[in-house]
Design a protein around this motif. Structure first.
Motif, PDB file in Angstrom:
ATOM      1  N   ALA A  62      -0.583   8.366  -5.597  1.00  0.00           N
ATOM      2  CA  ALA A  62      -1.057   9.628  -5.018  1.00  0.00           C
ATOM      3  C   ALA A  62      -0.211  10.799  -5.477  1.00  0.00           C
ATOM      4  O   ALA A  62      -0.726  11.888  -5.714  1.00  0.00           O
ATOM      5  CB  ALA A  62      -1.047   9.543  -3.497  1.00  0.00           C
ATOM      6  N   LEU A  63       1.098  10.600  -5.616  1.00  0.00           N
ATOM      7  CA  LEU A  63       1.954  11.709  -6.028  1.00  0.00           C
ATOM      8  C   LEU A  63       1.986  11.859  -7.546  1.00  0.00           C
ATOM      9  O   LEU A  63       1.958  12.964  -8.075  1.00  0.00           O
ATOM     10  CB  LEU A  63       3.382  11.501  -5.502  1.00  0.00           C
ATOM     11  CG  LEU A  63       3.535  11.517  -3.975  1.00  0.00           C
ATOM     12  CD1 LEU A  63       4.988  11.300  -3.591  1.00  0.00           C
ATOM     13  CD2 LEU A  63       3.040  12.846  -3.408  1.00  0.00           C
ATOM     14  N   GLY A  64       2.070  10.744  -8.256  1.00  0.00           N
ATOM     15  CA  GLY A  64       2.259  10.813  -9.712  1.00  0.00           C
ATOM     16  C   GLY A  64       1.005  10.637 -10.537  1.00  0.00           C
ATOM     17  O   GLY A  64       1.029  10.909 -11.740  1.00  0.00           O
ATOM     18  N   GLY A  65      -0.107  10.161  -9.936  1.00  0.00           N
ATOM     19  CA  GLY A  65      -1.333   9.962 -10.707  1.00  0.00           C
ATOM     20  C   GLY A  65      -1.074   9.031 -11.895  1.00  0.00           C
ATOM     21  O   GLY A  65      -0.328   8.056 -11.794  1.00  0.00           O
ATOM     22  N   MET A  66      -1.701   9.345 -13.036  1.00  0.00           N
ATOM     23  CA  MET A  66      -1.534   8.509 -14.217  1.00  0.00           C
ATOM     24  C   MET A  66      -0.088   8.543 -14.723  1.00  0.00           C
ATOM     25  O   MET A  66       0.407   7.559 -15.275  1.00  0.00           O
ATOM     26  CB  MET A  66      -2.488   8.970 -15.321  1.00  0.00           C
ATOM     27  CG  MET A  66      -2.525   8.046 -16.536  1.00  0.00           C
ATOM     28  SD  MET A  66      -3.010   6.340 -16.159  1.00  0.00           S
ATOM     29  CE  MET A  66      -4.801   6.488 -16.187  1.00  0.00           C
ATOM     30  N   TYR A 108      -5.839  13.391  -2.351  1.00  0.00           N
ATOM     31  CA  TYR A 108      -6.558  12.982  -1.139  1.00  0.00           C
ATOM     32  C   TYR A 108      -7.410  11.734  -1.414  1.00  0.00           C
ATOM     33  O   TYR A 108      -7.499  10.828  -0.572  1.00  0.00           O
ATOM     34  CB  TYR A 108      -7.467  14.118  -0.637  1.00  0.00           C
ATOM     35  CG  TYR A 108      -6.726  15.305  -0.052  1.00  0.00           C
ATOM     36  CD1 TYR A 108      -5.521  15.137   0.610  1.00  0.00           C
ATOM     37  CD2 TYR A 108      -7.244  16.592  -0.150  1.00  0.00           C
ATOM     38  CE1 TYR A 108      -4.840  16.228   1.143  1.00  0.00           C
ATOM     39  CE2 TYR A 108      -6.578  17.689   0.387  1.00  0.00           C
ATOM     40  CZ  TYR A 108      -5.368  17.501   1.029  1.00  0.00           C
ATOM     41  OH  TYR A 108      -4.695  18.572   1.554  1.00  0.00           O
ATOM     42  N   ALA A 109      -8.032  11.719  -2.596  1.00  0.00           N
ATOM     43  CA  ALA A 109      -8.869  10.562  -2.943  1.00  0.00           C
ATOM     44  C   ALA A 109      -8.026   9.292  -3.033  1.00  0.00           C
ATOM     45  O   ALA A 109      -8.459   8.215  -2.594  1.00  0.00           O
ATOM     46  CB  ALA A 109      -9.581  10.812  -4.276  1.00  0.00           C
ATOM     47  N   GLN A 110      -6.802   9.416  -3.577  1.00  0.00           N
ATOM     48  CA  GLN A 110      -5.918   8.245  -3.662  1.00  0.00           C
ATOM     49  C   GLN A 110      -5.570   7.736  -2.259  1.00  0.00           C
ATOM     50  O   GLN A 110      -5.582   6.524  -2.008  1.00  0.00           O
ATOM     51  CB  GLN A 110      -4.614   8.624  -4.371  1.00  0.00           C
ATOM     52  CG  GLN A 110      -4.761   9.146  -5.768  1.00  0.00           C
ATOM     53  CD  GLN A 110      -5.164   8.071  -6.737  1.00  0.00           C
ATOM     54  OE1 GLN A 110      -4.690   6.955  -6.632  1.00  0.00           O
ATOM     55  NE2 GLN A 110      -6.034   8.400  -7.651  1.00  0.00           N
ATOM     56  N   VAL A 115      -5.694   4.172  -8.615  1.00  0.00           N
ATOM     57  CA  VAL A 115      -5.732   5.403  -9.395  1.00  0.00           C
ATOM     58  C   VAL A 115      -7.107   5.628 -10.025  1.00  0.00           C
ATOM     59  O   VAL A 115      -7.631   6.748 -10.003  1.00  0.00           O
ATOM     60  CB  VAL A 115      -4.590   5.397 -10.447  1.00  0.00           C
ATOM     61  CG1 VAL A 115      -4.949   4.604 -11.684  1.00  0.00           C
ATOM     62  CG2 VAL A 115      -4.202   6.807 -10.825  1.00  0.00           C
ATOM     63  N   LEU A 116      -7.737   4.587 -10.547  1.00  0.00           N
ATOM     64  CA  LEU A 116      -9.026   4.788 -11.215  1.00  0.00           C
ATOM     65  C   LEU A 116     -10.156   5.034 -10.214  1.00  0.00           C
ATOM     66  O   LEU A 116     -11.040   5.857 -10.465  1.00  0.00           O
ATOM     67  CB  LEU A 116      -9.358   3.587 -12.107  1.00  0.00           C
ATOM     68  CG  LEU A 116      -8.421   3.381 -13.294  1.00  0.00           C
ATOM     69  CD1 LEU A 116      -8.892   2.202 -14.156  1.00  0.00           C
ATOM     70  CD2 LEU A 116      -8.330   4.628 -14.151  1.00  0.00           C
ATOM     71  N   THR A 117     -10.131   4.337  -9.082  1.00  0.00           N
ATOM     72  CA  THR A 117     -11.154   4.591  -8.077  1.00  0.00           C
ATOM     73  C   THR A 117     -10.960   5.977  -7.469  1.00  0.00           C
ATOM     74  O   THR A 117     -11.926   6.694  -7.195  1.00  0.00           O
ATOM     75  CB  THR A 117     -11.124   3.512  -6.970  1.00  0.00           C
ATOM     76  OG1 THR A 117     -11.054   2.237  -7.576  1.00  0.00           O
ATOM     77  CG2 THR A 117     -12.357   3.574  -6.114  1.00  0.00           C
ATOM     78  N   THR A 164       0.826  -1.209   0.000  1.00  0.00           N
ATOM     79  CA  THR A 164       0.000   0.000   0.000  1.00  0.00           C
ATOM     80  C   THR A 164       0.861   1.260   0.000  1.00  0.00           C
ATOM     81  O   THR A 164       0.605   2.194  -0.758  1.00  0.00           O
ATOM     82  CB  THR A 164      -0.929  -0.002   1.228  1.00  0.00           C
ATOM     83  OG1 THR A 164      -1.700  -1.196   1.224  1.00  0.00           O
ATOM     84  CG2 THR A 164      -1.868   1.189   1.193  1.00  0.00           C
ATOM     85  N   VAL A 165       1.879   1.283   0.866  1.00  0.00           N
ATOM     86  CA  VAL A 165       2.757   2.463   0.939  1.00  0.00           C
ATOM     87  C   VAL A 165       3.476   2.678  -0.393  1.00  0.00           C
ATOM     88  O   VAL A 165       3.551   3.800  -0.909  1.00  0.00           O
ATOM     89  CB  VAL A 165       3.777   2.310   2.086  1.00  0.00           C
ATOM     90  CG1 VAL A 165       4.809   3.426   2.045  1.00  0.00           C
ATOM     91  CG2 VAL A 165       3.056   2.306   3.434  1.00  0.00           C
ATOM     92  N   ALA A 166       3.998   1.587  -0.968  1.00  0.00           N
ATOM     93  CA  ALA A 166       4.717   1.700  -2.241  1.00  0.00           C
ATOM     94  C   ALA A 166       3.783   2.215  -3.336  1.00  0.00           C
ATOM     95  O   ALA A 166       4.154   3.098  -4.126  1.00  0.00           O
ATOM     96  CB  ALA A 166       5.286   0.344  -2.636  1.00  0.00           C
ATOM     97  N   LEU A 167       2.562   1.683  -3.366  1.00  0.00           N
ATOM     98  CA  LEU A 167       1.603   2.118  -4.393  1.00  0.00           C
ATOM     99  C   LEU A 167       1.215   3.573  -4.214  1.00  0.00           C
ATOM    100  O   LEU A 167       1.045   4.311  -5.188  1.00  0.00           O
ATOM    101  CB  LEU A 167       0.354   1.230  -4.343  1.00  0.00           C
ATOM    102  CG  LEU A 167       0.532  -0.181  -4.887  1.00  0.00           C
ATOM    103  CD1 LEU A 167      -0.623  -1.066  -4.456  1.00  0.00           C
ATOM    104  CD2 LEU A 167       0.615  -0.151  -6.403  1.00  0.00           C
TER     105      LEU A 167
END
Length: 532
Positions: free
Chosen positions: A166-170, A362-364, A330-332, A158-161
């Protein structure tokens, strides 16, 4: 050794994700990486979605026990056709309409809150089932291999993802997907052939003598033809409209990038899967009697290839999990921030670029915390959700998307009715069959029935209702919009545009011809060596 490789690979992914985050300046960077995706990056991110924990564990185990052709012959080539539809047809059309996410299409096409909310609910349920169950299953296996507890394994993932989602988005997902893709490709072009080489094609063919029907489409369990046809349809329909594939088209630089990525990608789709399934068949020769079928390829990595390659194999398995889980994150997250908050609840309000970017992040984080807690708690409800994950997009979304793109009479009432009726029919029929209350004919299953019901209900409702003026206007506007035309116009506007345009045409043609030749050689080789 295994733990060392595990942490090195994890660190590479996190480091790459953190670096990529520096390039994210606007919300377009966050949602579609500023539409700067090259052919290599789009191929990488598309291909990374092909291999998952389900491929390397669940289906590989089934191939080991029942024979590789059960899924490989129809399922993987169904994925091939589905990918072609997702990229060439649906993805290109939605990108031409300036969609940043798939729910954008429902919002633009119908301008109806009910349609948008139902589409979002379908997406969230489908992605939860698609991603969380893989995280749980793979976390269990990898924790036993690495010695790291299941809970810490899920937290580490989770942390790695979070770092690159959260920082890089797509942007972060596409770059890290491409890095992961090369790790996964090593399984298909080095490790799987090495296992097949040890088993030898002769011994693999001879499995049919000890395990009757092993090299048939029905497999050792002699599954009915209807089941195989159903698998073929599931993979076509699911891949055709799954957000994990369609949304990968949106970051592409132009139409030529999409066409070249499609040519290479549709070759890699079955290739990366089928070689794994054949290697699983090879494991039946090298080590018969494995009871825990999900572990077949893990055992192959640890016991039948050199230690270094085994570590890469585990890293590839981890990469397949992370690329799938990053899709969920990312999509959710996009659905909550952009499609739900900005479009539905934030109507009429001006949201600044900076605030929009922060909302996305924040959503991520919110999704990451929720998913982490769900995965650690391992509730039985997630299993229920996962059962419908592969089919819910096919029956719920596909008829509405195709109808919305192609039919003038299509309207919000038909979209609402079709999505609700098709998904309800699927759940009801599947549960009745599962509980043995009803029995379906041999060649029919719940996906076929619910898809047909969804299409029929869409047609009937559209015929007895009328589209609004907005829906008719948007339909005509949509028909005048073409990604190929905008790409040609854009390239011709550049300096030496005509020369660049001719170069793009030539490259696309060369890549197409080259990969047709490569495909003929690869599949011809397997057909000859296995005597199919």
């Amino acid at each position: 050794m295994t733990q060392v490789i595990f942490f090195i690979v994890l660190a590479i992914y996190v480091f790459a994700g953190a670096i990529v985050a520096r390039f994210v300046k606007t919300k377009d960077d966050f949602y579609v990486m500023g539409e700067r995706g090259s052919t290599v990056l789009i191929v990488g991110t598309l291909a990374a979605t092909y291999l998952s924990a389900v491929t390397l564990m669940g289906i590989a185990g089934q191939s080991y026990a029942e024979g590789p052709l059960v899924i490989a012959a129809l399922g993987s080539f169904g994925a091939w056709l589905g990918t072609l539809i997702a990229v060439i047809y649906i993805g290109r059309k939605m990108k031409a309409l300036d969609c940043k996410t798939m729910p954008d299409f429902f919002e633009k096409r119908f301008k109806n809150n009910t349609v948008s909310i139902i589409a979002l609910i379908i997406m969230i349920i489908g992605l939860l089932g698609y991603g969380v169950i893989q995280l749980i299953g793979a976390g269990l296996v990898l924790s036993s291999v690495t010695g790291i507890s299941f809970e810490w394994m899920i937290i580490l993932f989770t942390v790695a993802l979070l770092v690159f989602c959260a920082l890089g988005g797509m942007y972060g997902v596409v770059i890290t997907d491409t890095i992961m893709f090369f790790t996964m490709l090593a399984i298909s072009i080095i490790i799987a052939p090495m296992i097949m080489g040890q088993a030898t094609f002769g011994e693999m063919k001879a499995l049919a003598d000890t395990i009757p029907f092993y090299w048939t489409i029905g497999g050792a369990e002699q599954r009915p033809l209807g089941w195989s046809i159903s698998q073929f349809l599931v993979w076509i329909l699911f891949f055709a409209c799954t957000p994990a594939l369609v949304s990968r088209v949106f970051p592409a630089k132009n139409d030529f990038v999409i066409l070249k990525a499609a040519v290479i990608g549709v070759f890699l789709a079955p290739f990366m899967q089928v070689t794994v399934f054949l290697a699983a068949g090879g494991m039946q020769v090298l080590q018969p009697g494995i009871q825990d079928l999900d572990n077949v390829m893990v055992i192959g990595f640890l016991e039948h290839v050199p230690a270094g390659l085994g570590g890469i194999g585990l890293a590839g398995l981890m990469a397949s999990i992370m690329s799938t889980a990053s899709t969920l994150f990312v999509l959710t997250g996009f659905a909550l921030a952009r499609d739900l908050y900005e479009h539905l609840f934030g109507k009429g309000k001006e949201i600044s670029e900076k605030r929009s970017l922060m909302l996305g992040r924040y959503a991520q984080v919110f999704i990451a915390v929720v998913v982490c807690l769900i995965a650690i708690s391992r509730p039985s409800a997630i299993y229920w959700i996962s059962i419908y994950a592969g089919s819910i997009f096919a029956v719920g979304w596909l008829p509405t998307i195709v109808g919305g793109l192609e039919w003038k009479r299509m309207n919000s009432k038909a979209a609402t009715g079709s999505m609700l009726i098709a998904t309800s029919t699927f759940v009801i029929v599947d549960e009745l069959v599962r509980r043995e209350i009803i029995t379906l004919p041999v060649h029919i299953d719940s996906l076929m029935i619910s898809f047909a019901v969804g299409v029929l209900s869409l047609i009937v409702i559209a015929l007895v209702t009328k589209p609004t003026d907005y829906e008719l206007d948007y339909y005509h506007k949509m028909k005048k919009t073409s990604l190929s035309h905008s790409t040609i116009k854009s390239i011709l506007a550049e300096e030496k545009g005509l020369v660049k345009l001719k170069k793009e045409y030539r490259q696309t043609m060369i890549i197409s011809v080259a990969f047709i030749g490569i495909a003929a050689i690869v599949w011809g080789y397997f057909f000859i060596m296995l005597g199919l």
